[in-house]
Every structure is written in structure tokens, then in C-alpha cells.
Design a protein around this motif. Structure first.
Motif, PDB file in Angstrom:
ATOM      1  N   LYS A 222       0.834  -1.206   0.000  1.00 26.48           N
ATOM      2  CA  LYS A 222       0.000   0.000   0.000  1.00 26.48           C
ATOM      3  C   LYS A 222       0.876   1.267   0.000  1.00 26.48           C
ATOM      4  O   LYS A 222       0.699   2.173  -0.821  1.00 26.48           O
ATOM      5  CB  LYS A 222      -0.912   0.008   1.213  1.00 26.48           C
ATOM      6  CG  LYS A 222      -1.760   1.274   1.344  1.00 26.48           C
ATOM      7  CD  LYS A 222      -2.612   1.205   2.593  1.00 26.48           C
ATOM      8  CE  LYS A 222      -3.448   2.482   2.725  1.00 26.48           C
ATOM      9  NZ  LYS A 222      -2.636   3.694   2.748  1.00 26.48           N
ATOM     10  N   PHE A 223       1.843   1.321   0.961  1.00 28.98           N
ATOM     11  CA  PHE A 223       2.673   2.529   1.060  1.00 28.98           C
ATOM     12  C   PHE A 223       3.617   2.655  -0.130  1.00 28.98           C
ATOM     13  O   PHE A 223       3.931   3.774  -0.565  1.00 28.98           O
ATOM     14  CB  PHE A 223       3.459   2.525   2.390  1.00 28.98           C
ATOM     15  CG  PHE A 223       2.660   3.012   3.559  1.00 28.98           C
ATOM     16  CD1 PHE A 223       2.601   4.362   3.875  1.00 28.98           C
ATOM     17  CD2 PHE A 223       1.923   2.122   4.328  1.00 28.98           C
ATOM     18  CE1 PHE A 223       1.839   4.803   4.942  1.00 28.98           C
ATOM     19  CE2 PHE A 223       1.163   2.555   5.384  1.00 28.98           C
ATOM     20  CZ  PHE A 223       1.123   3.903   5.713  1.00 28.98           C
ATOM     21  N   PHE A 224       4.066   1.514  -0.667  1.00 28.67           N
ATOM     22  CA  PHE A 224       4.929   1.562  -1.852  1.00 28.67           C
ATOM     23  C   PHE A 224       4.160   2.169  -3.026  1.00 28.67           C
ATOM     24  O   PHE A 224       4.692   2.996  -3.780  1.00 28.67           O
ATOM     25  CB  PHE A 224       5.429   0.150  -2.203  1.00 28.67           C
ATOM     26  CG  PHE A 224       6.481   0.143  -3.259  1.00 28.67           C
ATOM     27  CD1 PHE A 224       7.812   0.429  -2.944  1.00 28.67           C
ATOM     28  CD2 PHE A 224       6.161  -0.129  -4.587  1.00 28.67           C
ATOM     29  CE1 PHE A 224       8.777   0.424  -3.934  1.00 28.67           C
ATOM     30  CE2 PHE A 224       7.137  -0.132  -5.566  1.00 28.67           C
ATOM     31  CZ  PHE A 224       8.462   0.143  -5.251  1.00 28.67           C
ATOM     32  N   ALA A 225       2.876   1.785  -3.152  1.00 30.10           N
ATOM     33  CA  ALA A 225       2.048   2.353  -4.217  1.00 30.10           C
ATOM     34  C   ALA A 225       1.839   3.854  -3.996  1.00 30.10           C
ATOM     35  O   ALA A 225       1.873   4.644  -4.946  1.00 30.10           O
ATOM     36  CB  ALA A 225       0.711   1.624  -4.267  1.00 30.10           C
ATOM     37  N   PRO A 255      13.091   6.953   8.780  1.00 25.80           N
ATOM     38  CA  PRO A 255      11.798   6.454   9.291  1.00 25.80           C
ATOM     39  C   PRO A 255      10.683   7.489   9.200  1.00 25.80           C
ATOM     40  O   PRO A 255       9.517   7.121   9.149  1.00 25.80           O
ATOM     41  CB  PRO A 255      12.113   6.099  10.751  1.00 25.80           C
ATOM     42  CG  PRO A 255      13.574   5.784  10.762  1.00 25.80           C
ATOM     43  CD  PRO A 255      14.190   6.711   9.768  1.00 25.80           C
ATOM     44  N   SER A 256      11.064   8.782   9.148  1.00 26.26           N
ATOM     45  CA  SER A 256      10.033   9.820   9.040  1.00 26.26           C
ATOM     46  C   SER A 256       9.591  10.050   7.601  1.00 26.26           C
ATOM     47  O   SER A 256       8.646  10.791   7.347  1.00 26.26           O
ATOM     48  CB  SER A 256      10.546  11.134   9.630  1.00 26.26           C
ATOM     49  OG  SER A 256      11.676  11.594   8.895  1.00 26.26           O
ATOM     50  N   PHE A 295       3.911  -0.726  12.741  1.00 24.99           N
ATOM     51  CA  PHE A 295       4.441  -1.593  11.653  1.00 24.99           C
ATOM     52  C   PHE A 295       5.950  -1.429  11.550  1.00 24.99           C
ATOM     53  O   PHE A 295       6.479  -0.864  10.565  1.00 24.99           O
ATOM     54  CB  PHE A 295       3.776  -1.232  10.323  1.00 24.99           C
ATOM     55  CG  PHE A 295       2.271  -1.292  10.342  1.00 24.99           C
ATOM     56  CD1 PHE A 295       1.606  -2.507  10.357  1.00 24.99           C
ATOM     57  CD2 PHE A 295       1.519  -0.131  10.371  1.00 24.99           C
ATOM     58  CE1 PHE A 295       0.228  -2.559  10.378  1.00 24.99           C
ATOM     59  CE2 PHE A 295       0.141  -0.171  10.380  1.00 24.99           C
ATOM     60  CZ  PHE A 295      -0.520  -1.391  10.392  1.00 24.99           C
ATOM     61  N   PRO A 296       6.726  -1.851  12.545  1.00 24.75           N
ATOM     62  CA  PRO A 296       8.184  -1.662  12.497  1.00 24.75           C
ATOM     63  C   PRO A 296       8.832  -2.430  11.336  1.00 24.75           C
ATOM     64  O   PRO A 296       9.777  -1.934  10.717  1.00 24.75           O
ATOM     65  CB  PRO A 296       8.655  -2.185  13.853  1.00 24.75           C
ATOM     66  CG  PRO A 296       7.564  -3.117  14.319  1.00 24.75           C
ATOM     67  CD  PRO A 296       6.300  -2.553  13.791  1.00 24.75           C
ATOM     68  N   ARG A 301      11.560  -2.281   5.898  1.00 22.34           N
ATOM     69  CA  ARG A 301      11.628  -2.702   4.480  1.00 22.34           C
ATOM     70  C   ARG A 301      11.536  -1.517   3.546  1.00 22.34           C
ATOM     71  O   ARG A 301      12.091  -1.549   2.442  1.00 22.34           O
ATOM     72  CB  ARG A 301      10.506  -3.703   4.177  1.00 22.34           C
ATOM     73  CG  ARG A 301      10.734  -5.058   4.848  1.00 22.34           C
ATOM     74  CD  ARG A 301       9.591  -6.016   4.571  1.00 22.34           C
ATOM     75  NE  ARG A 301       9.424  -6.248   3.137  1.00 22.34           N
ATOM     76  CZ  ARG A 301       8.491  -7.034   2.611  1.00 22.34           C
ATOM     77  NH1 ARG A 301       7.642  -7.672   3.428  1.00 22.34           N
ATOM     78  NH2 ARG A 301       8.377  -7.196   1.307  1.00 22.34           N
ATOM     79  N   LEU A 302      10.840  -0.439   3.988  1.00 28.09           N
ATOM     80  CA  LEU A 302      10.671   0.733   3.112  1.00 28.09           C
ATOM     81  C   LEU A 302      11.805   1.743   3.238  1.00 28.09           C
ATOM     82  O   LEU A 302      11.826   2.739   2.521  1.00 28.09           O
ATOM     83  CB  LEU A 302       9.339   1.427   3.442  1.00 28.09           C
ATOM     84  CG  LEU A 302       8.080   0.676   2.997  1.00 28.09           C
ATOM     85  CD1 LEU A 302       6.851   1.359   3.560  1.00 28.09           C
ATOM     86  CD2 LEU A 302       8.004   0.613   1.467  1.00 28.09           C
TER      87      LEU A 302
END
Length: 315
Positions: A222-225, A255-256, A295-296, A301-302
């Protein structure tokens, strides 16, 4: 209190000495004056008698005799005036002496009052001291009784404590034997329970890991999209570039979501196209990131990922 009484006594003595000296001086002055005045009167009377006898013996006219009589009358008047002044002066000295005696009497009365006040204060001080001594003796007696009572209570407490310790030791001995038996039974039962729980935990962990992996994959997707859409919205591509061109970039973010670095790992064949792709990623900073507390794994991964930068008009 003692210093004050000493000061009062010294002051009263000085006042008495001064008053006595003044009275003696007044009396001596009166005696000397009376003696001098009598001598002077006797001299004047002798002189007048001699003059009169001389006048009677001499032959003088009436005018001189009248003048002499006037002189005698004047002297007599002066004498009476002098006597009058002397009487007034003596009366004044008498009044002064009487006033001095009254003042001395007042000082003596004041001294007497101060002595009485001093005696009263001394009596009060002695009464207070006596009361304090009695209270101290009463308190001392109370403390001794309290100390004795506490000693008796401490003795009784120690006897009871010794008895309680003996009973407690016997109870601990019995309890230890019973505890050892129960612990052995509990240990056997616990080994069986632990074995069953370990097998159950292993199965639950496998299921949790599988679900967490699926959830992380869903969040990452979702966040990658979302990141991909934001980068595409911020990127500017010259329409002259061929639609088949594409490049692959490696992106590192905090992380931010702040973009820290962008590097082309697969070029499109055009440096200008590659630079435009990198600039578009920087322009999208900060990119959307999932909640690190919730979601650590997804955030980790991101933090480092690859993006395929296709032409906006590619099919």
C-alpha cells in the motif's frame, strides 16, 4: 535581678549623701550670716553712739543737727530694710531646706517602693524556681516509672517472641516437609504443562509469523504504491523523450519519510532522463511512511527500496 538591685542601692546612697551635704551647707551659711550681721549691727550702733555724743558735746546749729538726725533715720531705715531682706532670705533658705527634705522624703519613699517591688520580684522568682524544681522532680519520677514499665514490657515481649520463634521453627519444619512433597508433585505436573504449552506456543508463533508477514506485505504494498504515485506526481519529463525509456533507482529514506539519497542503478540510456527521474524522487520528499510503532517491519523494508521510473505516456 541582682544587678538591678545593686544599681538602685548605689543611686539611693548617692541621693542621700547629696541631700545631707546640701542641708549642712544651708545650716553653716545661716550661722555665718547671723554672726556677720550681728557684728555689723554692733559696729554701726557704736559708731552712731559716738557721733551722737560728739554732736551733743559740740556746738552746732540746728541745720546740721537736722541733717545728722536725717542721716541717723536713713541708716535706721537701711538697717530695717537689710533686716527685712535677711528675714526673707532666711525664710527662703528655710523653704528650700523644707523642699529639700520633702524631696529626700519622696526619694526615700520611692526607694522603699522599689525595694518592695524588688522583694516581690524575688519572691516570684523563688516561687517559679520552686515550681520548676517540683515539675522537674515529677517529670524525673514519671520517666523512671515509664522506663521501668518499658523494661517489664520488653522482658515480656522477649519471652513471647522466644515462644513464638520455637513454635514457628516447628511449623517451618513441618511446612518444609509438606512443601517438598507438593513441589515434587507440582514439578511433575508443570513439566507436562510446559511441554504442552511449548507445543501450543510454537504453533501460535508460526501462525502469528505468517499473519504478520501477510500484514507487513500488505502495508508495504500500500505505502509503496502511495510513494510511487507521489513521485510520479512530482516528476517532470520532457515530452521529447521516447515513451519506451525507463530507469531503475535505489531510494534510501529515514523512518520519518525524508529522502536521504537517490541513485540510478539501471539507466534509461539518457542521462537527462535519469537525472529527471532522480529529481522527481527528491521532490516527493517526505514520502508517506507507515507508523513505526505499529508496523516496524514494514518501515524497515521501506527504508531502502527500488523504483521503476517509466515514461508517463508508456503503455
Amino acid at each position: 535581678m541582682s544587678d538591678r538591685r545593686k544599681r538602685v542601692g548605689v543611686t539611693n546612697k548617692m541621693v542621700a549623701y547629696i541631700a545631707a551635704g546640701v542641708i549642712h551647707l544651708v545650716v553653716i551659711g545661716l550661722v555665718v550670716f547671723n554672726y556677720s550681721f550681728k557684728q555689723e549691727v554692733e559696729k554701726v550702733e557704736a559708731f552712731d553712739a559716738e557721733k551722737i555724743s560728739t554732736v551733743n558735746a559740740s556746738v552746732i546749729d540746728d541745720r546740721k543737727l537736722e541733717e545728722q538726725m536725717d542721716a541717723i533715720k536713713e541708716k535706721d531705715r537701711q538697717k530695717k530694710e537689710q533686716e527685712r531682706r535677711e528675714r526673707e532670705r532666711l525664710e527662703k533658705l528655710k523653704r528650700d531646706a523644707q523642699q529639700e527634705q520633702e524631696r529626700i522624703k519622696e526619694l526615700q519613699e520611692k526607694k522603699k517602693q522599689e525595694q518592695e517591688a524588688t522583694q516581690e520580684l524575688e519572691a516570684q522568682r523563688k516561687a517559679i524556681a520552686l515550681k520548676k524544681k517540683q515539675e522537674e522532680e515529677a517529670e524525673k519520677k514519671r520517666q523512671e516509672e515509664l522506663k521501668k514499665k518499658r523494661a517489664e514490657e520488653e522482658k515480656l515481649r522477649r519471652l513471647e517472641e522466644a515462644k513464638r520463634q520455637r513454635e514457628l521453627a516447628e511449623k517451618r519444619k513441618r511446612d518444609a516437609a509438606e512443601k517438598a512433597r507438593r513441589e515434587q508433585e507440582e514439578a511433575d505436573r508443570q513439566r507436562l504443562v510446559d511441554q504442552l504449552e511449548a507445543e501450543e506456543r510454537a504453533a501460535k508463533q508460526q501462525e502469528a509469523d505468517r499473519r504478520a508477514g501477510e500484514r507487513t506485505a500488505t502495508v508495504v504494498s500500500k505505502f509503496f504504491a502511495d510513494i510511487q504515485r507521489k513521485v510520479e506526481a512530482k516528476r517532470t519529463i520532457d515530452p521529447s523523450f521516447e515513451t519506451w525509456r525507463k530507469s531503475v533507482v535505489r531510494v534510501t529514506v529515514s523512518p520519518s519519510g525524508r529522502v536521504e539519497s537517490v541513485r540510478t542503478i539501471e539507466s534509461s540510456g539518457s542521462p537527462q532522463y535519469d537525472q529527471a527521474a532522480e529529481a522527481g524522487v527528491y521532490a516527493a520528499s517526505p514520502v508517506p511512511m507507515p507508523d513505526a510503532n505499529q508496523f516496524p517491519d514494514a518501515v524497515k523494508r521501506l527504508e531502502n527500496f527500488e523504483l521503476i521510473m517509466k515514461h508517463p505516456n508508456a503503455r
